[in-house]
Design an enzyme around this catalytic site. Sequence first.
Site, PDB file in Angstrom:
ATOM      1  N   LYS A 121     -23.651   5.536  26.657  1.00 23.48           N
ATOM      2  CA  LYS A 121     -23.149   3.803  26.948  1.00 23.48           C
ATOM      3  C   LYS A 121     -21.923   3.895  27.020  1.00 23.48           C
ATOM      4  O   LYS A 121     -21.683   2.263  28.254  1.00 23.48           O
ATOM      5  CB  LYS A 121     -23.285   2.976  25.450  1.00 23.48           C
ATOM      6  CG  LYS A 121     -24.786   3.548  24.861  1.00 23.48           C
ATOM      7  CD  LYS A 121     -25.332   2.348  23.873  1.00 23.48           C
ATOM      8  CE  LYS A 121     -26.153   2.132  22.738  1.00 23.48           C
ATOM      9  NZ  LYS A 121     -26.455   1.524  22.273  1.00 23.48           N
ATOM     10  N   ASP A 152     -27.346  -4.823  23.113  1.00 29.81           N
ATOM     11  CA  ASP A 152     -27.530  -4.442  22.302  1.00 29.81           C
ATOM     12  C   ASP A 152     -26.375  -5.517  20.614  1.00 29.81           C
ATOM     13  O   ASP A 152     -26.969  -5.859  19.755  1.00 29.81           O
ATOM     14  CB  ASP A 152     -26.045  -3.004  22.132  1.00 29.81           C
ATOM     15  CG  ASP A 152     -27.490  -2.087  21.894  1.00 29.81           C
ATOM     16  OD1 ASP A 152     -28.686  -2.010  21.880  1.00 29.81           O
ATOM     17  OD2 ASP A 152     -26.843  -1.270  22.827  1.00 29.81           O
TER      18      ASP A 152
END
Length: 327
Positions: A73, A109
């Site tokens: 990420k 997220d």
Amino acid sequence: MPGTFLVGLIGADIQTSLSPPLHENEAARLGLHYWYQLIDIAELGLAAGDVGDLVKAAGKLGFRGLNITHPCKQEVVKHLDELSPEAADLDAVNTVVFAGGRAIGHNTDHSGFAESFRRGLPDAPIRSVLQLGAGGAGAAVAHAIVRLGAGHLTIVDADNDRARRLADRLSSRGASVAAAERDRIPELLAASDGLVNATPVGMEGHPGLPLDPALLRPALWVADIVYRPLETGLLRAARERGCRTLDGGGMVVHQAVEALRLFTGHEPDVDRMLEDFAAHTATARAETADTATADTATARAETADTATADTATARAETAHTATARDA
């Protein structure tokens, strides 16, 4: 072809991910032709540093977008052409959209965790929160906790510098956030309302607990962003000690809803996707239970066969000895 989408997920040890059925089932209900592919760097013998080449290849192959998970990420950020304000703020990306020949990074997220928390722990106190983990997912969760109104957030990570950078970034925006070292976890947890595990500890391939379960107490709420398995060792220990808990299922569904919207421009049904997740999780649990039962039955049968063979051998040896003596 209009309404046709090829998307994927890049990460390590993702073969049991529920993202493919979550995305594909909802896309089918929206009338879309949608294929979701797993690109498992562990299976391919690749490292997180190879994510840039994978993103480039996906763009050339006609992918509409990619989800990005552990451990890529943060690594993927430098390989993208553009970042959304949220992704730039977090310095972490979990969703890449290909448009006009460019790879654009987003982060769903933080909103995924925030919505899951609102639904799962709606009245939980957040005067003081301890978070373990400052990686890509940890950065998103920390931002979400701050935006939820936390009075103070303390971040602990195995990499002290990474925790400090994240805390400094949030503090520079006026939030009350500090980094601390692992040896302070006992005192910090004793003064906290809640605990968030934003590390990979507890997920498939990373067994264990991120802290000593003896530190947990009934007044504490405990959240874990891991969803494979849904009940981690940490959550099990927390429930046994009377804590309120939040598993990672809600976060994965809510971030998937936003990712599907970004990939297709269509509006997914959140409740429908939550129902899908619950159904897939129940199926996975049943299959695990069946496998465990079958393994137990096989082990018992093998034990019984061995015992029978040993008994027969012993009897034959006894009879042989007796015959020899008589002779």
